[in-house]
Design a protein around this motif. Sequence first.
Motif, PDB file in Angstrom:
ATOM      1  N   GLY A  74      21.577  49.777  43.719  1.00 18.78           N
ATOM      2  CA  GLY A  74      21.539  48.908  44.895  1.00 18.78           C
ATOM      3  C   GLY A  74      21.414  49.642  46.222  1.00 18.78           C
ATOM      4  O   GLY A  74      21.095  49.029  47.237  1.00 18.78           O
ATOM      5  N   TYR A  75      21.727  50.951  46.255  1.00 15.78           N
ATOM      6  CA  TYR A  75      21.650  51.664  47.534  1.00 15.78           C
ATOM      7  C   TYR A  75      20.187  51.964  47.868  1.00 15.78           C
ATOM      8  O   TYR A  75      19.453  52.527  47.044  1.00 15.78           O
ATOM      9  N   PRO A  76      19.746  51.609  49.074  1.00 17.63           N
ATOM     10  CA  PRO A  76      18.330  51.753  49.416  1.00 17.63           C
ATOM     11  C   PRO A  76      17.780  53.161  49.256  1.00 17.63           C
ATOM     12  O   PRO A  76      16.639  53.343  48.827  1.00 17.63           O
ATOM     13  N   LEU A 151      21.134  43.518  50.708  1.00 18.55           N
ATOM     14  CA  LEU A 151      22.174  42.675  51.300  1.00 18.55           C
ATOM     15  C   LEU A 151      23.345  42.685  50.323  1.00 18.55           C
ATOM     16  O   LEU A 151      23.203  42.272  49.169  1.00 18.55           O
ATOM     17  N   SER A 152      24.498  43.146  50.772  1.00 18.26           N
ATOM     18  CA  SER A 152      25.671  43.284  49.892  1.00 18.26           C
ATOM     19  C   SER A 152      26.327  41.924  49.655  1.00 18.26           C
ATOM     20  O   SER A 152      25.958  40.921  50.286  1.00 18.26           O
ATOM     21  N   PRO A 153      27.340  41.887  48.762  1.00 18.46           N
ATOM     22  CA  PRO A 153      27.998  40.607  48.488  1.00 18.46           C
ATOM     23  C   PRO A 153      28.544  39.953  49.752  1.00 18.46           C
ATOM     24  O   PRO A 153      29.086  40.618  50.644  1.00 18.46           O
ATOM     25  N   GLY A 154      28.380  38.626  49.819  1.00 22.23           N
ATOM     26  CA  GLY A 154      28.991  37.854  50.892  1.00 22.23           C
ATOM     27  C   GLY A 154      28.387  38.035  52.270  1.00 22.23           C
ATOM     28  O   GLY A 154      29.015  37.691  53.275  1.00 22.23           O
ATOM     29  N   ALA A 167      16.940  48.875  54.972  1.00 20.92           N
ATOM     30  CA  ALA A 167      18.207  48.602  55.683  1.00 20.92           C
ATOM     31  C   ALA A 167      19.271  48.200  54.661  1.00 20.92           C
ATOM     32  O   ALA A 167      18.972  47.554  53.653  1.00 20.92           O
ATOM     33  N   PHE A 168      20.525  48.587  54.937  1.00 25.55           N
ATOM     34  CA  PHE A 168      21.641  48.253  54.046  1.00 25.55           C
ATOM     35  C   PHE A 168      22.638  47.430  54.844  1.00 25.55           C
ATOM     36  O   PHE A 168      23.183  47.904  55.848  1.00 25.55           O
ATOM     37  N   VAL A 169      22.866  46.196  54.419  1.00 22.96           N
ATOM     38  CA  VAL A 169      23.825  45.323  55.106  1.00 22.96           C
ATOM     39  C   VAL A 169      25.084  45.278  54.248  1.00 22.96           C
ATOM     40  O   VAL A 169      25.062  44.797  53.107  1.00 22.96           O
ATOM     41  N   GLY A 170      26.189  45.817  54.773  1.00 23.27           N
ATOM     42  CA  GLY A 170      27.408  46.006  53.989  1.00 23.27           C
ATOM     43  C   GLY A 170      28.129  44.706  53.678  1.00 23.27           C
ATOM     44  O   GLY A 170      27.880  43.647  54.280  1.00 23.27           O
ATOM     45  N   ILE A 171      29.051  44.813  52.753  1.00 23.79           N
ATOM     46  CA  ILE A 171      29.747  43.652  52.198  1.00 23.79           C
ATOM     47  C   ILE A 171      30.415  42.801  53.310  1.00 23.79           C
ATOM     48  O   ILE A 171      31.071  43.321  54.211  1.00 23.79           O
ATOM     49  N   ILE A 187      24.527  48.590  58.152  1.00 24.20           N
ATOM     50  CA  ILE A 187      25.474  47.674  58.792  1.00 24.20           C
ATOM     51  C   ILE A 187      26.784  47.800  58.032  1.00 24.20           C
ATOM     52  O   ILE A 187      26.826  47.582  56.811  1.00 24.20           O
ATOM     53  N   ALA A 188      27.858  48.163  58.717  1.00 31.56           N
ATOM     54  CA  ALA A 188      29.145  48.407  58.049  1.00 31.56           C
ATOM     55  C   ALA A 188      29.698  47.132  57.423  1.00 31.56           C
ATOM     56  O   ALA A 188      29.393  46.011  57.859  1.00 31.56           O
ATOM     57  N   ALA A 189      30.555  47.331  56.434  1.00 31.72           N
ATOM     58  CA  ALA A 189      31.258  46.213  55.812  1.00 31.72           C
ATOM     59  C   ALA A 189      31.977  45.391  56.896  1.00 31.72           C
ATOM     60  O   ALA A 189      32.605  45.945  57.791  1.00 31.72           O
ATOM     61  N   GLY A 190      31.833  44.080  56.830  1.00 34.94           N
ATOM     62  CA  GLY A 190      32.569  43.190  57.728  1.00 34.94           C
ATOM     63  C   GLY A 190      32.041  43.096  59.143  1.00 34.94           C
ATOM     64  O   GLY A 190      32.651  42.429  59.991  1.00 34.94           O
ATOM     65  N   ALA A 201      20.211  53.535  62.636  1.00 27.27           N
ATOM     66  CA  ALA A 201      21.544  53.456  63.231  1.00 27.27           C
ATOM     67  C   ALA A 201      22.555  52.991  62.191  1.00 27.27           C
ATOM     68  O   ALA A 201      22.228  52.250  61.269  1.00 27.27           O
ATOM     69  N   VAL A 202      23.811  53.457  62.343  1.00 29.89           N
ATOM     70  CA  VAL A 202      24.923  52.924  61.550  1.00 29.89           C
ATOM     71  C   VAL A 202      25.773  52.124  62.531  1.00 29.89           C
ATOM     72  O   VAL A 202      26.242  52.673  63.537  1.00 29.89           O
ATOM     73  N   VAL A 203      25.902  50.825  62.293  1.00 30.41           N
ATOM     74  CA  VAL A 203      26.650  49.977  63.228  1.00 30.41           C
ATOM     75  C   VAL A 203      27.793  49.297  62.496  1.00 30.41           C
ATOM     76  O   VAL A 203      27.712  49.021  61.307  1.00 30.41           O
ATOM     77  N   GLY A 204      28.883  49.018  63.235  1.00 32.21           N
ATOM     78  CA  GLY A 204      30.016  48.343  62.613  1.00 32.21           C
ATOM     79  C   GLY A 204      30.910  47.707  63.649  1.00 32.21           C
ATOM     80  O   GLY A 204      30.803  47.983  64.843  1.00 32.21           O
ATOM     81  N   GLY A 205      31.808  46.847  63.195  1.00 34.73           N
ATOM     82  CA  GLY A 205      32.786  46.192  64.059  1.00 34.73           C
ATOM     83  C   GLY A 205      32.367  44.791  64.438  1.00 34.73           C
ATOM     84  O   GLY A 205      31.312  44.300  64.068  1.00 34.73           O
ATOM     85  N   VAL A 206      33.266  44.136  65.200  1.00 30.55           N
ATOM     86  CA  VAL A 206      33.045  42.752  65.637  1.00 30.55           C
ATOM     87  C   VAL A 206      33.265  42.680  67.149  1.00 30.55           C
ATOM     88  O   VAL A 206      34.402  42.793  67.600  1.00 30.55           O
ATOM     89  N   ILE A 210      27.189  50.773  67.772  1.00 26.14           N
ATOM     90  CA  ILE A 210      26.661  51.929  67.043  1.00 26.14           C
ATOM     91  C   ILE A 210      27.793  52.919  66.754  1.00 26.14           C
ATOM     92  O   ILE A 210      28.522  53.343  67.657  1.00 26.14           O
ATOM     93  N   ILE A 211      27.970  53.245  65.470  1.00 20.63           N
ATOM     94  CA  ILE A 211      28.959  54.241  65.034  1.00 20.63           C
ATOM     95  C   ILE A 211      28.328  55.625  65.074  1.00 20.63           C
ATOM     96  O   ILE A 211      28.919  56.599  65.511  1.00 20.63           O
ATOM     97  N   LYS A 212      27.107  55.717  64.574  1.00 18.66           N
ATOM     98  CA  LYS A 212      26.349  56.966  64.611  1.00 18.66           C
ATOM     99  C   LYS A 212      24.881  56.657  64.356  1.00 18.66           C
ATOM    100  O   LYS A 212      24.532  55.531  63.984  1.00 18.66           O
ATOM    101  N   THR A 213      24.033  57.658  64.554  1.00 24.17           N
ATOM    102  CA  THR A 213      22.610  57.481  64.275  1.00 24.17           C
ATOM    103  C   THR A 213      22.165  58.596  63.354  1.00 24.17           C
ATOM    104  O   THR A 213      22.494  59.771  63.590  1.00 24.17           O
TER     105      THR A 213
END
Length: 221
Positions: A74-76, A151-154, A167-171, A187-190, A201-206, A210-213
């Motif tokens: 499943g990992y791109p 696209l990960s679960p949920g 692109a990888f869209v986390g759980i 895209i980070a989990a959650g 880019a690696v992005v996460g949070g609500v 951007i966490i890192k590139t």
Amino acid sequence: MTSIPLVIVGASGHGREVAAAARMVAAADLAWGSVSGFLDDAPDLLGTTIGTLQVVGTTREASHRRLRALLGVGYPEVKSLLFRRIADDVVEWPILIHPHASIGDRVSIGRGSFVQAGCILTCDIQIAEFVTINCGATVNHDVSVARLATLSPGVHIGGNVSIGEGAFVGIGASVKQGIAIGEWSIIAAGAAVTADVPANAVVGGVPACIIKTRKPGWHLE
Ligand SMILES: CC(C)(COP(=O)(O)OP(=O)(O)OC[C@H]1O[C@@H](n2cnc3c(N)ncnc32)[C@H](O)[C@@H]1OP(=O)(O)O)[C@@H](O)C(=O)NCCC(=O)NCCS
């Protein structure tokens, strides 16, 4: 029924999930045929039984024999490696849609893609080749998902979103309507994605920041 053997490439946990989904599809549609076993390049796995299927060979089999294949990863970045190695050697990459997925109107899905149980794809959606849409993901109207993306679960994808190659869209992540997600981004989990995401880019949070590139082409290393 076709006589060309059907294998799963990658004897991972995801590979076992693909095996379970394929078994359910085959039960409803005899033309599918049953899965013969896994191909995996880990030397210690050859000949072992994973779940209910044996590891019958390595990915070299793909160029030596006429095979149909499902992607068991499943990992791109891993899908990309397999794509470059064997995509054109395999006779057919069937589209695997779990019987408990809901596929609406004018939804196109490319070869080798997998839509897991509980997914809802509403209407006017383009899913390219070797895309993974995992358990319970929802994809709304006018979304495009480029090849090798996952696209990960949920995951929830709003209308008019475009998701770039690999692109990888986390759980559990959500993507607001109208957003463009760049190729080979993560895209980070959650995460809650409320603005366009640049490529790599690696992005996460609500809301997501951007966490890192990663450097372009990181997935080829
Ligand atoms: C975002 C992610 C890719 C980062 O992994 P990584 O590259 O190994 O990075 P790290 O774990 O070192 O974390 C880097 C930073 O991101 C933060 N971070 C990690 N995951 C995060 C998340 N889900 N949401 C918000 N921030 C996150 C870490 O706290 C850390 O912050 P800091 O630098 O301020 O300490 C990973 O945590 C993630 O969410 N992967 C998705 C997994 C998934 O959904 N799998 C599906 C399986 S079916």
